[in-house]
Scaffold this motif. Structure first.
Motif, mmCIF file in Angstrom:
data_model
loop_
_atom_site.group_PDB
_atom_site.id
_atom_site.type_symbol
_atom_site.label_atom_id
_atom_site.label_comp_id
_atom_site.label_asym_id
_atom_site.label_seq_id
_atom_site.Cartn_x
_atom_site.Cartn_y
_atom_site.Cartn_z
ATOM 1 N N ARG A 129 0.707 -1.213 -0.192
ATOM 2 C CA ARG A 129 0.010 0.210 -0.054
ATOM 3 C C ARG A 129 0.897 1.211 0.020
ATOM 4 N N ASN A 130 2.071 1.342 0.556
ATOM 5 C CA ASN A 130 2.865 2.292 0.782
ATOM 6 C C ASN A 130 3.485 2.734 -0.574
ATOM 7 N N THR A 136 0.890 4.503 -2.176
ATOM 8 C CA THR A 136 0.786 5.995 -1.888
ATOM 9 C C THR A 136 1.904 7.071 -2.267
ATOM 10 N N ILE A 137 3.154 6.150 -2.464
ATOM 11 C CA ILE A 137 4.157 6.810 -2.666
ATOM 12 C C ILE A 137 4.269 7.294 -4.314
#
Lengths: 332, 246
Positions: free
Chosen positions: B2-3, B6-7
Motif C-alpha cells: 500500500r505504501n 501511496t508514494i
C-alpha cells in the motif's frame, strides 16, 4: 516508554553520543537540554528510527529501535529539527499523504482534527510554500500528532515561533504530555522549566546532569547574580561592590554595567545599594540576572565543583572523574 | 504494498503539477510527430510509383530510443535526490515505510509517467494503420512497444538507483546519462576472451531491444531488462540503507 542503555554514535572519528543511559516513563515530559552539537538531535534520530546507533541499546514503546524499527516508527511521532515539508503540496494533502503512509483509517477526518489542534484549519488548502516559519512548524507538529503516537519526539519544537505561538505550543505539549510520553529538546532553560517533568542536560554527547527543573534550578539559586548600573562616573565601583560582605565576585560587563555574584542564600542587594550610594555613585538600576543555560554549563562542566552540593548528582561524579583524569596526567 | 502505491501516486501527480510533464510531452510530439509527417509526405510523393506500406518501426525505431535515453535521466533525477536535499527523507525514513517500498514507489511513479507518454505515442501507429490497407503489421507493433516498456522500466530503475546516491539532482542526471551511454557504447578490445567477453557481449541494452524492434520476443531479452530493473532498484535500496548508517 523510552529505555536507553549505553547508547553511542560515532560519525567517523567524532563521537556524537557517548554511552548515554536514560529512560522516560509513560506520561512523562522529558527535556533534553544542551548547546548545539551536544548530541541531542543524533539521539532523537536514533530513537525515531532514522539511523541505528554505533553501539548500545534503545527501546521505544517496548520495541528495539534496530531490530523492530518499523514497530517503533509506527508508535513514534517525530518532529525533526528542520521541519521537512513538501512545499509544493497543500497543508491538507501533505498531512493526508503522511496519514496514508501510516495507514490511518478515516485519514481526512483525522487531518481535520489535528489541523484544529494546531490551529491551522483556515490554511488547510494553502500551499506549504506560502506559510510562515511558525505555521510550518505547526504543520510539522500536526504531522507528528497525526497517528496519536504513544511517544512524541520533538526536536526544538518552539524554534522560530513568535512569543504567542511559543506559549500555545508549550501548552499543547503539556496537554499531550498528560496522556503520552514526550521527549523534547531545547536550549532554552526557561522552556525546559515550564514544560518538562524532568530534564537531562547533555554536553558533548554525555549526560552531565539529570533532575527535575526545580531541583536543577535550586542548585543554582543558591548563588545569585545581579546586574548593577550607575549614571555617570563608575570608576572604582567594582572595588566598592566587591567590598560588601557576601559578594563573591564583581566585574564590569562590556556594556558598562557591573555584574556581581552573591554568596548562596544571602540577599546582598540592600547592602550593595547602600554602599553604592554611600560611595557617591548615582544608582540607576539593580537587577537580578537569572543564570543562563550557558552558566549552568560552565558550572556543570567545570573541573572543581563550584555549586553548592545539595544532592548527589551526575555532575558531581563527572567533575570528580575529571579531577582524577587530571591527577593521572600529573602523575605521568 | 500500500505504501508503494501511496508514494507512487504522489510522485506521479507531481509530474503534472509543474511544467515538466508538458515539456517532455512537447519534446516527444514535436520530434516524433515531425518525423512521421516528413516520412508520410515522402511516401505520398512516391505513391504513384509504388504502393506505400508504412511500418510501426517508424515510431519504435531509433528516434524513440534516443528520446528515452535523454529524457529518462531528467525525469528520474529528482525522485530521491530531492528528498535528500530538502530533508524530507528524514520524514520518510522515520515513517513506517520499508526502504524498498520507498524505492519501488519512486520507480513506479517514473515508470507510470513514462508509460503514459508512451501510450500517447500510440496515436502514430493508429494513424499509420488508418491510412494504409490492410493496415500495419501487428507483430512488430506489439513486440516493439513491449520492448520499449521493458527498456524504460530498466532505465527508470537505474535512474532511481543513481538518484538515491546523490543530494544533487544535476549530478544524478549526468551520472545516469553516463551510465546509460556507457551501456550503449560499451565494447571491449576484440582480443578479450572468456567469461568477460560473454558478459560484455550481452551488456549493450540497445542490442536487446533490436530483437523486439524486428518483431521477435525472446525470453533472453526480457530477462535482461528485468534484471537491469532489479539491479537498479537494489542499488537504490542499498543507497538508502547506507544513508541511514552514515
Amino acid at each position: 516508554m523510552i529505555r536507553v542503555e549505553a547508547l553511542t554514535k560515532d560519525y567517523g572519528a567524532r563521537r556524537a553520543v557517548d554511552s548515554l543511559t536514560f529512560h522516560a516513563e509513560p506520561r512523562e515530559i522529558l527535556g533534553f537540554l544542551g548547546p548545539n552539537g551536544a548530541g541531542k538531535t543524533t539521539t532523537m534520530r536514533i530513537l525515531a528510527g532514522y539511523m541505528p546507533p554505533s553501539s548500545g541499546k534503545a527501546q521505544v514503546a517496548g520495541f528495539d529501535v534496530v531490530e523492530q524499527s518499523l514497530e517503533v516508527r509506527r508508535r513514534v511521532g517525530y518532529l525533526p529539527e528542520t521541519v521537512p515539508l513538501y512545499t509544493d503540496m497543500t497543508v491538507f494533502d501533505y498531512l493526508k499523504y503522511m496519514g496514508d503512509l501510516r495507514h490511518l483509517p478515516n485519514v481526512e477526518d483525522r487531518v481535520d482534527d489535528v489541523l484544529e489542534i494546531v490551529n491551522l484549519g483556515d490554511r488547510a488548502n494553502g500551499y506549504i510554500a506560502n506559510l510562515s516559519k511558525g505555521m510550518r512548524q505547526r504543520v510539522g507538529l500536526a504531522q507528528a500528532l497525526l497517528h496519536q503516537p504513544e511517544v512524541l519526539i520533538l526536536d526544538e519544537p518552539t524554534i522560530g515561533l513568535d512569543p504567542a505561538q511559543i506559549i500555545e505550543v508549550r501548552n499543547l505539549i503539556r496537554e499531550i504530555g498528560k496522556e503520552r510520553t514526550v521527549l523534547l529538546s531545547t536550549h532554552i532553560l526557561s522552556e525546559a522549566q515550564q514544560i518538562c517533568d524532568r530534564v537531562l542536560i547533555i554536553n558533548k554527547g554525555r549526560i552531565v546532569a539529570e533532575d527535575t527543573p526545580s531541583r536543577l534550578q535550586s542548585r543554582l539559586a543558591g548563588s545569585q547574580k545581579v546586574s548593577l548600573r550607575v549614571a555617570g562616573e563608575s570608576d572604582g565601583l567594582d572595588a566598592v561592590v566587591a567590598g560588601v560582605s557576601g559578594v563573591l565576585r564583581a566585574g564590569f560587563n562590556s556594556d558598562g554595567s557591573l555584574e556581581f555574584e552573591a554568596q548562596p542564600g544571602q540577599d546582598v542587594r540592600p547592602d550593595v545599594a547602600r554602599a553604592v550610594i554611600h560611595g557617591g555613585y548615582n544608582l540607576l538600576e539593580l537587577r537580578p540576572v537569572g543564570f543562563s543555560l550557558e552558566d549552568i554549563f560552565m558550572e556543570l562542566t567545570r573541573e572543581e565543583p563550584a555549586l553548592p552540593q545539595t544532592t548527589e548528582d551526575a555532575s558531581e561524579g563527572e567533575a570528580a572523574e575529571e579531577e582524577v583524569d587530571q591527577s593521572d596526567d600529573e602523575a605521568k | 504494498m500500500r505504501n508503494i502505491w501511496t508514494i507512487a501516486r504522489r510522485e506521479y501527480k507531481l509530474y503534472f503539477n509543474g511544467p515538466i510533464a508538458y515539456a517532455v510531452a512537447f519534446l516527444y510530439f514535436l520530434i516524433v510527430g515531425w518525423f512521421v509527417y516528413a516520412e508520410l509526405r515522402d511516401a505520398l510523393e512516391m505513391a504513384t510509383f509504388q504502393p506505400y506500406t508504412p511500418s510501426v518501426q517508424l515510431v519504435t525505431g531509433s528516434i524513440m530510443v534516443f528520446l528515452l535515453i535523454f529524457t529518462i535521466p531528467a525525469i528520474t533525477m529528482r525522485l530521491v535526490a530531492e528528498e535528500s536535499r530538502t530533508g524530507t527523507m528524514e520524514l520518510l525514513l522515520t515513517a513506517p515505510v520499508r526502504d524498498w517500498e520507498l524505492i519501488i514507489g519512486k520507480w513506479l511513479s517514473g515508470f507510470l509517467f513514462m508509460l503514459t507518454l508512451l501510450a500517447v505515442t500510440l496515436i502514430y501507429p493508429f494513424i499509420l494503420n488508418r491510412i494504409s490497407s490492410p493496415g500495419i503489421d501487428q507483430g512488430p507493433m506489439i513486440s516493439g512497444y513491449l520492448g520499449l516498456m521493458l527498456m524504460l522500466s530498466s532505465l527508470v530503475a537505474v535512474g532511481v538507483g543513481i538518484s538515491a546516491l546523490f543530494n544533487n539532482q544535476i549530478a544524478a542526471f549526468f551520472v545516469t546519462l553516463a551510465v546509460v551511454l556507457f551501456l550503449w557504447f560499451f565494447r571491449l578490445p576484440t582480443s578479450t576472451t572468456g567469461v568477460v567477453k560473454d558478459i560484455a557481449a550481452n551488456i549493450n541494452f540497445i542490442d536487446h531491444y533490436v530483437t523486439f524492434y524486428r518483431g521477435v520476443i525472446d525470453i533472453k531479452d526480457i530477462a535482461y531488462y528485468l534484471s537491469m530493473t532489479a539491479l537498479g532498484l537494489f542499488l537504490g535500496v542499498v543507497a538508502v540503507e547506507v544513508r541511514r548508517w552514515r
